[in-house]
Design an enzyme around this catalytic site. Structure first.
Site, PDB file in Angstrom:
ATOM      1  N   HIS A 103       2.239  31.129  92.994  1.00 32.45           N
ATOM      2  CA  HIS A 103       3.409  30.254  93.113  1.00 32.45           C
ATOM      3  C   HIS A 103       4.020  30.389  94.511  1.00 32.45           C
ATOM      4  O   HIS A 103       4.013  31.470  95.098  1.00 32.45           O
ATOM      5  CB  HIS A 103       4.445  30.600  92.052  1.00 32.45           C
ATOM      6  CG  HIS A 103       4.026  30.253  90.659  1.00 32.45           C
ATOM      7  ND1 HIS A 103       4.687  29.344  89.885  1.00 32.45           N
ATOM      8  CD2 HIS A 103       2.980  30.703  89.910  1.00 32.45           C
ATOM      9  CE1 HIS A 103       4.091  29.241  88.710  1.00 32.45           C
ATOM     10  NE2 HIS A 103       3.046  30.064  88.712  1.00 32.45           N
TER      11      HIS A 103
ATOM     12  N   HIS B 129       0.290  34.210  80.142  1.00 32.98           N
ATOM     13  CA  HIS B 129      -0.962  34.848  80.599  1.00 32.98           C
ATOM     14  C   HIS B 129      -0.842  36.369  80.689  1.00 32.98           C
ATOM     15  O   HIS B 129      -0.692  36.959  81.752  1.00 32.98           O
ATOM     16  CB  HIS B 129      -1.520  34.231  81.868  1.00 32.98           C
ATOM     17  CG  HIS B 129      -0.590  33.966  83.004  1.00 32.98           C
ATOM     18  ND1 HIS B 129       0.306  34.895  83.478  1.00 32.98           N
ATOM     19  CD2 HIS B 129      -0.470  32.884  83.801  1.00 32.98           C
ATOM     20  CE1 HIS B 129       0.958  34.382  84.506  1.00 32.98           C
ATOM     21  NE2 HIS B 129       0.495  33.159  84.723  1.00 32.98           N
TER      22      HIS B 129
ATOM     23  N   ASP C 253      -5.357  27.835  81.421  1.00 32.96           N
ATOM     24  CA  ASP C 253      -4.727  27.853  82.748  1.00 32.96           C
ATOM     25  C   ASP C 253      -5.521  26.972  83.701  1.00 32.96           C
ATOM     26  O   ASP C 253      -5.661  27.265  84.884  1.00 32.96           O
ATOM     27  CB  ASP C 253      -4.619  29.280  83.295  1.00 32.96           C
ATOM     28  CG  ASP C 253      -3.536  29.418  84.372  1.00 32.96           C
ATOM     29  OD1 ASP C 253      -2.714  28.500  84.511  1.00 32.96           O
ATOM     30  OD2 ASP C 253      -3.536  30.434  85.074  1.00 32.96           O
TER      31      ASP C 253
ATOM     32  N   LEU D 294      -5.803  34.959  92.842  1.00 31.18           N
ATOM     33  CA  LEU D 294      -6.190  34.040  91.779  1.00 31.18           C
ATOM     34  C   LEU D 294      -5.158  32.928  91.649  1.00 31.18           C
ATOM     35  O   LEU D 294      -3.941  33.171  91.696  1.00 31.18           O
ATOM     36  CB  LEU D 294      -6.316  34.786  90.450  1.00 31.18           C
ATOM     37  CG  LEU D 294      -7.539  35.693  90.301  1.00 31.18           C
ATOM     38  CD1 LEU D 294      -7.438  36.503  89.014  1.00 31.18           C
ATOM     39  CD2 LEU D 294      -8.831  34.880  90.313  1.00 31.18           C
TER      40      LEU D 294
END
Length: 370
Positions: A134, A209, A264, A297
């Site tokens: 993010h 997650h 995701d 990731l």
């Protein structure tokens, strides 16, 4: 429409495994009776999968430019991948982009777009210490205006999930969201176990997650992972063999019966693109993983049938692995009365999987999509 009898596969009804057949008429699961045989070649016939964390599809991310038509297309792409119901998920963005996505979602709900379960806002009220992929420049605390916008959006959507961190939202804000029916999920947080427990007591009912972008389980400080595994909340799991190691998945499965699978999925889902952008940053698709250029990731290159296959390879009983993609996410949404089960009177949203979890067929409302 002639009734159909699906035979040749074990039928998972959302709770238990049955020998079949399954009867479908006019797009609805019915009780026993005559019908034209639809012969399946072994494997499992299960409720259509439900994916509560889906960030994009067809080469494009969910962002502020989306429309209700684009959300419908996103739902169709993921239905073809096995998820007949999804929560399109907006990754941390500007207030303007968030407002446009909420408006598009409300229009999709008004139209009754097939497969559209609502929206998931993953941010922007996160913890910069656990930002993951993010954009830290867009992460911020929740304001009263933010809260009111979420409450208004919840009234116009079938479901609304919001991932937030206790560092950016107060217990009072969490309580107001949960009281209005918003599914508050804890994630992207470096909170202590005690702070997580306060948020859960206020109404948070899920963790985003599990293991990723959160405070880890330690012997003296159990962190958010510990809270998620020892509290009566749901938790999403990315079972791609990359985000969470197999031993950690086994430990989590032994600790909690509320884990559910999420993809995701990002822009590459249903496409052959090898890179895309997220908030102006380049994301690379290489060897089954998605990363920023620095190796962080950035979502997953995964479908729910692939995740089910991973769970089967880990020795998970088929009825548990299938529940993790169907009835468990339905329970997380509080919509088990309509979703995640193949029972008389329910829509015939179904997937046919091989014994290894490979996707062999998808039906939505009794109509075959693939």
């Amino acid at each position: 429409m002639t009734a159909q009898l699906f035979t040749g596969a074990s039928v998972f009804d959302g709770t238990r495994m049955l020998p079949g057949p399954l009867r479908v008429e006019d797009g609805t699961v019915t009780g026993p009776g005559p019908g034209a045989a639809v012969r399946l070649d072994g494997g499992f016939l299960a409720p259509g999968f439900l994916d509560l964390q889906v960030n994009g599809a067809g080469g494009r991310m969910l962002d502020g430019s989306c429309t209700a038509d684009w959300l419908a297309g996103m739902c169709d792409i993921h239905a073809g991948l096995g998820a007949t119901g999804i929560l399109p998920t907006l990754i941390t963005d500007t207030p303007e982009a968030t407002a446009r996505v909420l408006a598009a979602g409300a229009e999709a709900a008004r139209r009754g777009v097939p497969g559209f379960l609502g929206l998931h806002l993953e941010g922007p009220h996160l913890d910069p210490r656990r930002k993951g992929a993010h954009d830290p420049a867009l992460i911020r605390p929740m304001t009263e205006a933010d809260l009111l916008a979420l409450l208004e959006a919840r009234a116009r959507l079938p479901s609304l999930m919001v991932t937030l961190a206790p560092a950016s939202a107060t217990a009072g804000q969490i309580a107001r969201l949960a009281g209005a029916g918003v599914i508050v999920s804890l994630g992207h947080s470096d909170c202590s176990h005690a702070e997580a427990e306060v948020a859960i007591a206020a109404g948070a009912s899920c963790a985003t997650h599990l293991f990723n972008a959160m405070s880890q389980l330690g012997n003296r400080e159990p962190g958010l992972v510990g809270a998620a595994l020892t509290s009566p909340i749901h938790a999403g799991l990315i079972a791609d063999g990359i985000h969470v190691a197999a031993p950690a998945i086994r430990i989590a499965m032994a600790a909690s019966n509320r884990l559910f699978l999420v993809s995701d999925a990002m822009a590459p889902a249903g496409s052959d693109i090898t890179e895309f952008t997220l908030n102006g940053r380049r994301i690379l698709r290489r060897d089954g993983r998605l990363t920023l250029e620095d190796g962080t990731l950035a979502g997953a290159d995964l479908t729910l049938p692939q995740a089910v296959g991973m769970m089967l390879r880990l020795g998970t009983p088929p009825e548990v692995a299938l529940a993790m993609a169907s009835s468990r996410p339905a329970a997380c949404l509080g919509r088990s009365d309509r979703l995640g089960h193949l029972l008389p009177g329910r829509a015939a949203d179904m997937v046919h999987l091989g014994p290894d979890g490979s996707l062999r067929g998808v039906w939505r409302g009794g109509e075959r999509l693939r």
